[in-house]
Design a protein around this motif. Structure first.
Motif, PDB file in Angstrom:
ATOM      1  N   VAL A 177      46.632  32.094  50.827  1.00 47.75           N
ATOM      2  CA  VAL A 177      46.284  31.651  49.478  1.00 47.75           C
ATOM      3  C   VAL A 177      46.190  32.872  48.582  1.00 47.75           C
ATOM      4  N   GLY A 178      47.110  32.967  47.621  1.00 56.87           N
ATOM      5  CA  GLY A 178      47.144  34.116  46.724  1.00 56.87           C
ATOM      6  C   GLY A 178      47.459  33.702  45.306  1.00 56.87           C
ATOM      7  N   ASN A 179      47.753  34.712  44.478  1.00 57.63           N
ATOM      8  CA  ASN A 179      47.898  34.419  43.056  1.00 57.63           C
ATOM      9  C   ASN A 179      48.867  35.350  42.347  1.00 57.63           C
ATOM     10  N   GLY A 180      48.768  36.664  42.605  1.00 59.94           N
ATOM     11  CA  GLY A 180      49.499  37.641  41.811  1.00 59.94           C
ATOM     12  C   GLY A 180      50.823  38.054  42.401  1.00 59.94           C
ATOM     13  N   THR A 181      51.493  38.952  41.704  1.00 59.96           N
ATOM     14  CA  THR A 181      52.806  39.406  42.148  1.00 59.96           C
ATOM     15  C   THR A 181      52.737  40.202  43.446  1.00 59.96           C
ATOM     16  N   MET A 182      51.604  40.853  43.719  1.00 62.36           N
ATOM     17  CA  MET A 182      51.460  41.567  44.981  1.00 62.36           C
ATOM     18  C   MET A 182      51.397  40.600  46.168  1.00 62.36           C
ATOM     19  N   ASP A 183      51.222  39.314  45.892  1.00 61.82           N
ATOM     20  CA  ASP A 183      51.126  38.312  46.952  1.00 61.82           C
ATOM     21  C   ASP A 183      52.463  37.687  47.293  1.00 61.82           C
ATOM     22  N   ILE A 184      53.509  38.040  46.596  1.00 65.91           N
ATOM     23  CA  ILE A 184      54.781  37.335  46.728  1.00 65.91           C
ATOM     24  C   ILE A 184      55.300  37.368  48.167  1.00 65.91           C
ATOM     25  N   ASP A 185      55.308  38.542  48.792  1.00 62.71           N
ATOM     26  CA  ASP A 185      55.815  38.629  50.164  1.00 62.71           C
ATOM     27  C   ASP A 185      54.970  37.797  51.120  1.00 62.71           C
ATOM     28  N   MET A 186      53.653  37.856  50.968  1.00 68.70           N
ATOM     29  CA  MET A 186      52.771  37.075  51.843  1.00 68.70           C
ATOM     30  C   MET A 186      52.978  35.583  51.630  1.00 68.70           C
ATOM     31  N   LEU A 187      53.140  35.153  50.383  1.00 70.21           N
ATOM     32  CA  LEU A 187      53.385  33.744  50.095  1.00 70.21           C
ATOM     33  C   LEU A 187      54.693  33.279  50.724  1.00 70.21           C
ATOM     34  N   ARG A 188      55.690  34.136  50.687  1.00 66.23           N
ATOM     35  CA  ARG A 188      57.003  33.771  51.196  1.00 66.23           C
ATOM     36  C   ARG A 188      57.019  33.730  52.723  1.00 66.23           C
ATOM     37  N   GLU A 189      56.386  34.694  53.371  1.00 69.61           N
ATOM     38  CA  GLU A 189      56.555  34.876  54.802  1.00 69.61           C
ATOM     39  C   GLU A 189      55.531  34.136  55.658  1.00 69.61           C
ATOM     40  N   SER A 190      54.449  33.665  55.060  1.00 69.19           N
ATOM     41  CA  SER A 190      53.473  32.898  55.827  1.00 69.19           C
ATOM     42  C   SER A 190      53.983  31.475  56.057  1.00 69.19           C
ATOM     43  N   GLY A 191      53.318  30.751  56.977  1.00 68.74           N
ATOM     44  CA  GLY A 191      53.740  29.386  57.261  1.00 68.74           C
ATOM     45  C   GLY A 191      53.688  28.509  56.037  1.00 68.74           C
ATOM     46  N   ILE A 192      52.571  28.556  55.325  1.00 75.73           N
ATOM     47  CA  ILE A 192      52.425  27.853  54.048  1.00 75.73           C
ATOM     48  C   ILE A 192      51.863  28.836  53.048  1.00 75.73           C
ATOM     49  N   GLY A 193      52.615  29.102  51.999  1.00 81.04           N
ATOM     50  CA  GLY A 193      52.156  29.972  50.928  1.00 81.04           C
ATOM     51  C   GLY A 193      51.591  29.142  49.794  1.00 81.04           C
ATOM     52  N   VAL A 194      50.302  29.303  49.508  1.00 82.06           N
ATOM     53  CA  VAL A 194      49.629  28.507  48.489  1.00 82.06           C
ATOM     54  C   VAL A 194      49.287  29.399  47.301  1.00 82.06           C
ATOM     55  N   ALA A 195      49.816  29.087  46.131  1.00 80.99           N
ATOM     56  CA  ALA A 195      49.507  29.831  44.911  1.00 80.99           C
ATOM     57  C   ALA A 195      48.341  29.146  44.198  1.00 80.99           C
ATOM     58  N   PHE A 196      47.278  29.881  43.950  1.00 79.79           N
ATOM     59  CA  PHE A 196      46.069  29.337  43.338  1.00 79.79           C
ATOM     60  C   PHE A 196      46.038  29.719  41.865  1.00 79.79           C
ATOM     61  N   ASP A 197      46.170  28.728  40.994  1.00 79.67           N
ATOM     62  CA  ASP A 197      46.202  28.959  39.542  1.00 79.67           C
ATOM     63  C   ASP A 197      47.138  30.115  39.178  1.00 79.67           C
ATOM     64  N   PRO A 198      48.403  30.051  39.602  1.00 81.68           N
ATOM     65  CA  PRO A 198      49.315  31.172  39.337  1.00 81.68           C
ATOM     66  C   PRO A 198      49.633  31.303  37.857  1.00 81.68           C
ATOM     67  N   GLN A 199      49.860  32.544  37.415  1.00 86.90           N
ATOM     68  CA  GLN A 199      50.193  32.819  36.025  1.00 86.90           C
ATOM     69  C   GLN A 199      51.577  33.453  35.894  1.00 86.90           C
ATOM     70  N   ASP A 200      52.283  33.598  36.998  1.00 82.71           N
ATOM     71  CA  ASP A 200      53.569  34.279  37.003  1.00 82.71           C
ATOM     72  C   ASP A 200      54.640  33.325  37.534  1.00 82.71           C
ATOM     73  N   GLU A 201      55.772  33.270  36.861  1.00 78.17           N
ATOM     74  CA  GLU A 201      56.835  32.352  37.249  1.00 78.17           C
ATOM     75  C   GLU A 201      57.382  32.672  38.636  1.00 78.17           C
ATOM     76  N   GLU A 202      57.473  33.952  38.965  1.00 78.06           N
ATOM     77  CA  GLU A 202      58.015  34.329  40.269  1.00 78.06           C
ATOM     78  C   GLU A 202      57.083  33.882  41.383  1.00 78.06           C
ATOM     79  N   VAL A 203      55.767  33.949  41.144  1.00 81.23           N
ATOM     80  CA  VAL A 203      54.798  33.474  42.124  1.00 81.23           C
ATOM     81  C   VAL A 203      54.955  31.969  42.315  1.00 81.23           C
ATOM     82  N   CYS A 204      55.111  31.230  41.206  1.00 81.76           N
ATOM     83  CA  CYS A 204      55.318  29.783  41.296  1.00 81.76           C
ATOM     84  C   CYS A 204      56.574  29.455  42.093  1.00 81.76           C
ATOM     85  N   ALA A 205      57.626  30.236  41.892  1.00 84.56           N
ATOM     86  CA  ALA A 205      58.905  29.941  42.530  1.00 84.56           C
ATOM     87  C   ALA A 205      58.865  30.162  44.032  1.00 84.56           C
ATOM     88  N   VAL A 206      58.066  31.123  44.482  1.00 85.43           N
ATOM     89  CA  VAL A 206      58.070  31.467  45.897  1.00 85.43           C
ATOM     90  C   VAL A 206      57.052  30.674  46.703  1.00 85.43           C
TER      91      VAL A 206
END
Length: 507
Positions: free
Chosen positions: A411-440
């Motif tokens: 469970v992450g939010n920012g751009t530094m979380d992108i790799d973790m969101l992508r590579e984990s089993g389920i990547g959960v974006a919490f109140d994301p503010q970045d389009e790239e975070v939403c996409a991944v």
């Protein structure tokens, strides 16, 4: 007023009653519980009594006592154990009256009890030879004490069974007026012979170490004890080896409602320096090492006080409790400091914390930091420096704790979380503010509440991840260098308002 410090380690069953007994005093008091990285519900139980709770920077009663003293607001500091249910209702007065009445600078309790073998067989004989002025103390190993804070600042807190006898000797050597007070009958758990053997060694070593006439080179080295202590710090994390599923929260983006590093820099008047660091340096390792230097000479109590002042996501405690009931091991990750991460881990009832280690000497920051291997990625070339990559943590979890990435919910939010969101089993974006975070992200939670995560965690992460495998494979494209990600991820500290709450933007 009087500050009462209660060092605790797995004393969730007794801590509330101890606090309630202390509150029966007629004196004005503050109560500080210092948790020694308990694996039970000690922190949760203490917080129910509305007292201040801090987390010790490392395991050991001495460290907890010293850091409790640092957090104390008043000149008289009393210490009591958190596992004794037979304290008299006037325990505070018994310990502190001689100091309040200016009859003593340090009080040592004695009491009726069922045993005292180390005292009789080790402590008293050694004291009679090396410190005969202290031989008359009935129970030199008693941990229920009180002292003026000015004296406590000048003594050394041993970090093992020798802490109590060490304080008595140091107070004696410093010229403090010492009074022995009777607190009645105390009942606590009998120790095993193994524990008594360890206590005997550590008490005798402390007494010998304090005796100036004993050559230093003849004393037992403290090295082995430091190694053991380091291993104990990770004992809770080691216990998750057989578990099958994990949830990792980004502390900075999903739990804290403000940036810890930015707020701490502002509190300690280093805000401008932090902004300059983020402006002039690009790689995460340089940023982290120079940021750590900003907090040189700040003690643990000050660092944790900043953390305690930051609002957290409202329902995080309930969500953590529900996840653990479902068999998840739950923890957090942060690019910040391990001492703060462990403190928040304990406050929130989590199982583990991954963070960078801020070096502390006598509980005061040295300005240096160690980045653990689970944040560093090596490309195989001997001459190539390691690269800071937080997603490398997933490989560390797989190899060390046998939990594959597909069984991890992140469970992450920012751009530094992108790799973790992508590579984990389920990547959960919490109140994301970045389009790239939403996409991944596989799932997106909005509204400032983490409760929807419980719906996501109903199924096994491994099974749910299969549903998203094709979508993830299509998104495995470059997102820029780690240097760019680190700069973007950390630069927000320089522009984020101290009092701002998260305001999600539509993606």
């Amino acid at each position: 007023m009087i500050s009462i410090v209660i060092p605790v380690l797995n004393e969730g069953k007794t801590i509330r009653q101890v606090i309630r007994t202390l509150r029966k005093t007629s004196r004005k008091i503050e109560i500080i519980v210092v948790d020694d990285n308990s694996s039970d519900n000690s922190v949760e139980e203490a917080l129910k009594e509305k007292v201040r709770v801090i987390t010790s920077s490392q395991r050991g009663k001495g460290v907890s006592m010293r850091e409790g003293m640092m957090a104390a607001k008043h000149d008289i500091v009393a210490y009591v154990d958190g596992d004794i249910l037979t304290y008299p209702e006037n325990i505070v007065e018994l310990l502190t009256d001689p100091i309040v009445n200016d009859e003593a600078d340090f009080t040592k309790s004695y009491f009726e009890r069922q045993a005292g073998r180390v005292t009789k067989l080790v402590a008293k004989p050694l004291l009679s030879i090396l410190f005969p002025d202290l031989e008359y103390f009935q129970q030199p190993l008693s941990g229920m004490i009180a002292a003026r804070k000015s004296f406590l600042r000048g003594v050394k807190f041993e970090n093992d069974y020798g802490v109590d006898i060490g304080l008595l000797i140091d107070m004696h050597l410093s010229g403090a007026r010492i009074s022995e007070v009777n607190i009645g009958r105390v009942e606590n758990a009998m120790q095993t012979w193994e524990q008594l053997s360890k206590m005997s060694r550590e008490v005798s070593r402390t007494i010998l170490h304090k005796a100036e006439s004993i050559p230093q080179q003849n004393l037992e080295t403290l090295g082995n004890i430091n190694i053991i202590r380091e291993q104990m710090e990770y004992s809770i994390l080691e216990s998750i080896d057989k578990l099958q599923k994990m949830v990792i929260f980004n502390l900075d983006e999903t739990i804290f409602q403000q940036s810890y590093l930015y707020l701490a820099a502002a509190v300690f008047d280093r805000e401008e320096s932090l902004v300059q660091i983020l402006h002039h340096y690009k790689d995460p390792i340089s940023i982290l090492s120079r940021t750590a230097a900003l907090f040189q000479d700040r003690n643990l109590a000050e660092l944790l006080e900043v953390a305690d002042s930051i609002p957290v996501t409202a329902d995080i405690r309930g969500v953590v409790k529900a996840l653990k009931k479902r068999g998840y091991v739950v923890g957090l990750v942060t690019d910040g400091f391990e001492c703060v991460a462990n403190h928040m881990k304990n406050k929130l009832g989590m199982d583990f914390a991954f963070a960078n280690r801020l070096h502390l000497f006598h509980s005061v920051a040295t300005g240096e930091i160690t980045i653990p291997d689970y944040f560093l990625q090596h490309d195989g070339a001997a001459e190539a420096p390691p690269v800071y990559n937080r997603s490398h943590l997933l490989e560390y979890v797989r190899t060390k704790y046998h939990i594959p990435a597909q069984n991890v919910i992140f469970v992450g939010n920012g751009t530094m979380d992108i790799d973790m969101l992508r590579e984990s089993g389920i990547g959960v974006a919490f109140d994301p503010q970045d389009e790239e975070v939403c996409a991944v992200a596989d799932k997106i939670i909005r509204g400032g509440q983490l409760a929807p995560l419980l719906d996501i965690a109903q199924a096994s992460p491994e099974k749910t991840a299969q549903k998203w495998s094709d979508r993830k494979s299509l998104r495995r494209i470059g997102v820029g260098s780690l240097i760019g990600l680190a700069t973007a991820g950390l630069l927000y500290l320089a522009v984020k308002s101290l009092g701002s709450a998260k305001e999600p933007q539509p993606c």
